[in-house]
Design an enzyme around this catalytic site. Sequence first.
Site, mmCIF file in Angstrom:
data_model
loop_
_atom_site.group_PDB
_atom_site.id
_atom_site.type_symbol
_atom_site.label_atom_id
_atom_site.label_comp_id
_atom_site.label_asym_id
_atom_site.label_seq_id
_atom_site.Cartn_x
_atom_site.Cartn_y
_atom_site.Cartn_z
ATOM 1 C CB THR A 123 -4.515 42.464 32.324
ATOM 2 O OG1 THR A 123 -4.294 42.010 30.992
ATOM 3 C CG2 THR A 123 -4.906 43.930 32.321
ATOM 4 C CG PHE A 156 -1.326 44.151 23.184
ATOM 5 C CD1 PHE A 156 -2.002 45.156 23.885
ATOM 6 C CD2 PHE A 156 0.049 44.078 23.305
ATOM 7 C CE1 PHE A 156 -1.305 46.072 24.672
ATOM 8 C CE2 PHE A 156 0.751 44.991 24.089
ATOM 9 C CZ PHE A 156 0.072 45.985 24.775
ATOM 10 C CG LEU A 157 -2.622 37.367 23.080
ATOM 11 C CD1 LEU A 157 -2.347 36.037 23.781
ATOM 12 C CD2 LEU A 157 -1.828 37.446 21.769
ATOM 13 N NE ARG A 158 -7.710 40.843 17.309
ATOM 14 C CZ ARG A 158 -7.686 40.956 15.987
ATOM 15 N NH1 ARG A 158 -8.664 41.571 15.365
ATOM 16 N NH2 ARG A 158 -6.702 40.442 15.282
ATOM 17 C CG ASN A 213 -8.026 45.777 26.630
ATOM 18 O OD1 ASN A 213 -7.644 45.692 25.461
ATOM 19 N ND2 ASN A 213 -8.076 44.740 27.431
ATOM 20 C CB CYS A 278 -10.395 41.788 27.973
ATOM 21 S SG CYS A 278 -9.722 40.131 27.803
ATOM 22 C CE LYS A 281 -9.776 40.680 33.369
ATOM 23 N NZ LYS A 281 -8.410 41.062 33.639
ATOM 24 C CE LYS A 338 -13.955 37.915 20.398
ATOM 25 N NZ LYS A 338 -12.682 38.580 20.183
HETATM 26 C C1 UGA Z 1 -9.697 42.485 23.819
HETATM 27 C C2 UGA Z 1 -8.744 43.363 22.993
HETATM 28 O O1 UGA Z 1 -9.276 43.596 21.688
HETATM 29 C C3 UGA Z 1 -7.370 42.708 22.887
HETATM 30 O O2 UGA Z 1 -6.482 43.581 22.209
HETATM 31 C C4 UGA Z 1 -6.861 42.432 24.307
HETATM 32 O O3 UGA Z 1 -5.586 41.812 24.300
HETATM 33 C C5 UGA Z 1 -7.836 41.522 25.017
HETATM 34 O O4 UGA Z 1 -9.109 42.199 25.087
HETATM 35 C C6 UGA Z 1 -7.315 41.244 26.405
HETATM 36 O O5 UGA Z 1 -7.252 42.167 27.202
HETATM 37 O O6 UGA Z 1 -6.859 40.122 26.677
HETATM 38 P P1 UGA Z 1 -11.366 40.504 23.248
HETATM 39 O O7 UGA Z 1 -11.990 40.730 24.568
HETATM 40 O O8 UGA Z 1 -11.111 39.132 22.781
HETATM 41 O O9 UGA Z 1 -9.935 41.283 23.126
HETATM 42 O O10 UGA Z 1 -12.327 41.178 22.267
HETATM 43 P P2 UGA Z 1 -12.601 42.116 21.034
HETATM 44 O O11 UGA Z 1 -12.615 41.300 19.809
HETATM 45 O O12 UGA Z 1 -11.762 43.336 21.010
HETATM 46 O O13 UGA Z 1 -14.079 42.489 21.440
HETATM 47 C C7 UGA Z 1 -14.393 43.131 22.671
HETATM 48 C C8 UGA Z 1 -15.780 43.691 22.612
HETATM 49 O O14 UGA Z 1 -15.836 44.705 21.634
HETATM 50 C C9 UGA Z 1 -16.850 42.685 22.225
HETATM 51 O O15 UGA Z 1 -17.998 42.837 23.018
HETATM 52 C C10 UGA Z 1 -17.155 42.969 20.791
HETATM 53 O O16 UGA Z 1 -18.486 42.676 20.449
HETATM 54 C C11 UGA Z 1 -16.885 44.443 20.735
HETATM 55 N N1 UGA Z 1 -16.431 44.807 19.404
HETATM 56 C C12 UGA Z 1 -15.343 44.199 18.897
HETATM 57 C C13 UGA Z 1 -17.133 45.716 18.687
HETATM 58 O O17 UGA Z 1 -18.150 46.263 19.166
HETATM 59 N N2 UGA Z 1 -16.697 46.035 17.449
HETATM 60 C C14 UGA Z 1 -15.613 45.432 16.924
HETATM 61 O O18 UGA Z 1 -15.252 45.725 15.779
HETATM 62 C C15 UGA Z 1 -14.913 44.505 17.644
#
Ligand code: UGA
Length: 460
Positions: A123, A156-158, A213, A278, A281, A338
Site C-alpha cells: 500500500t 484487499f485482504l483482511r 480503508n 492498516c 496507518k 480484533k
Molecule cells: C483492513 C481492511 O478491512 C482490508 O480490506 C484491507 O485490505 C486491509 O485492512 C489492508 O489494508 O491490508 P484489517 O486491518 O485486517 O483489514 O481489519 P478489519 O477486519 O477491517 O478491521 C479493522 C478495524 O476495524 C479493527 O480495529 C476492527 O475491530 C474494526 N472493525 C472491523 C469494526 O469496528 N467493525 C467491523 O465490523 C469490522
Amino acid sequence: MKISIIGTGYVGLVTGVSLAHKGHKVTCVDKREDIVTRINNSEATIYEPGLQVLLEQVIGKGNLKATTDLEYAVMNSDVSIIAVGTPFGDGRIDLSYIIGCATEIGQILKGKDKYHVVCVKSTVAPTTTDTIVKNILETTSGKKAGQFGLSMNPEFLREGKAVEDFMNPDRIVIGAYDNKSFNVVNRIYKGHFKAPIIRVNLRTAEMIKYTSNALLATLISYSNEIASICEETGGVDVREVLESVTLDKRFNPKVGNRLVNPEMISYLRAGCGFGGSCFPKDVKALISFSAGKGYEPEILQSTMNINETQPMRLVTRLGKNINGLEGKKIAVLGIAFKPDTDDVRESPALIIIRELLRQKAKVFAVDPIAVQNASMVLPNDNEELHLMTDYKMALQNADAAMLITSWPEFTSIPSYEFVSFMSKPVLIDGRRVYDKKTMENAGITYIGVGLDSTEAAKNG
Ligand code: UGA
C-alpha cells in the site's frame, strides 16, 4: 506464469501461496534465511486460516519455492510483485523498503534482456509508483519504462481472512503504465478468479486502496461520534439508533423477504475504536499525502481524532463510576485489535492499558493469544501490569471489567460469573455485546459505549 514475490509478510505469503495454488510458478523472496528455510519446509511463517494446508500442497506440487536470492527470482520470472512493508513513521509513510527493493530489482533488470513487469502490491500513496518507483527503476536499470513494465495492484485482504479474501475477491484492481504491462498482470488473474478486473492508471489504483480503508475507518469513527452524542444526551441507545438507520434498504437491501445484511454494516456499529496494521496507518498516510499536496483533509483528520479519544472516553467514564482509578483492580478483556488475531498493533486496548497504568490502576489484561505480542510493546517494568490468558483470574476481586476485544470466550461470560468473581461488579462494554438488562438484573453496574447507563436505566 512465472511470478516472483518480494516480501513474505501476510500480504506476500498469502499472495504467493494463493497464486501457486492457481497453478502459477511462484518464487517467494525474503532477506531472512530462517523464514526462507521454514517456507521451503512447508511451514507457514505467519498465521492465517487455511494458509498452512495450501502451502503444503503448493510446495508438494513444486509450484512454490522460497529464496533469499532476488537476482535468481527476477531473472526466472515474468513479473515481480513487491509486497514489502510500508510502515508509518515521522508523520509520513516510510518507503525505505520499497525504495530498497526497487533499486535492487532495477539493478538486476539492467542485465535482463527479456521483458519484465514490476508490480507494486504494497500500500503506497498515490503517485508513488509512477514517480518514485518508476524513476528508481529507470535510473538503476538504464532502461525506460515501457522497456520494462510497471503496475500497481492493491490488495484487499483482511487479517484472519486473508486467504479467503484472496481466493474470493470482490474486484481485482490493476493499475498499469501501458497496455503491455496490463496484459502481463491481467494474465495472473484472468480465468482464475470470479471477479471483475478493473483497469486504471497507476495512481488511481493507489488511491482506490487508500479510499477503501479510509471509508471503512470513517464509518467506524462516525458511529463512535454518534455514540458520544447519545452518551451525552442520555436515554438514547446508539445501538438502537444505528441498527435502525442501517435497515434503510440503501444500506441493507432485501432479496425476496430476506435482508442481505452486508458486512459493511458491521463497520457502522459503535465500539472502542479501530486498530490494526492498516486503518490507522493508511488514514494517517492519506492525511499526510493530501496535506503535502496543499489540501488539509478534514473528515480524515476527524476520523483519526475520534479514534484516538474513543478509548480514553471509556477510561474517563470508568474513573467517574468507581471514584477514581488509583489502586483499583481493572480486568481488561482483550488486547488484540480484533478477535481471531494475535496482532496488537494500534489496538485500542493498548491505549486503555497505558492510561489505566498512568492513573495508577492495577491492570489485569487478558487475551487468548495476544499476550506475547502485548508483552513486547507494553512496559515490562510496571508491577501493576499483569498479562494473562485466563479471564477468570483477571476477574477475581476486580473492581471493574472492560470488554475491549469481542473474543467469543469473553462475549459469552455469563452475568453470574462477573458477580461471583468481582466484589462490586462494574462492567464497561466497549463493544456493546452484553445485554444491559441481564447484567443490571444480576446487580452489575453496566456502562456501554453510546449509552448513558443512569439515564437509560431511568427511562426504562
Ligand atoms: C483492513 C481492511 O478491512 C482490508 O480490506 C484491507 O485490505 C486491509 O485492512 C489492508 O489494508 O491490508 P484489517 O486491518 O485486517 O483489514 O481489519 P478489519 O477486519 O477491517 O478491521 C479493522 C478495524 O476495524 C479493527 O480495529 C476492527 O475491530 C474494526 N472493525 C472491523 C469494526 O469496528 N467493525 C467491523 O465490523 C469490522
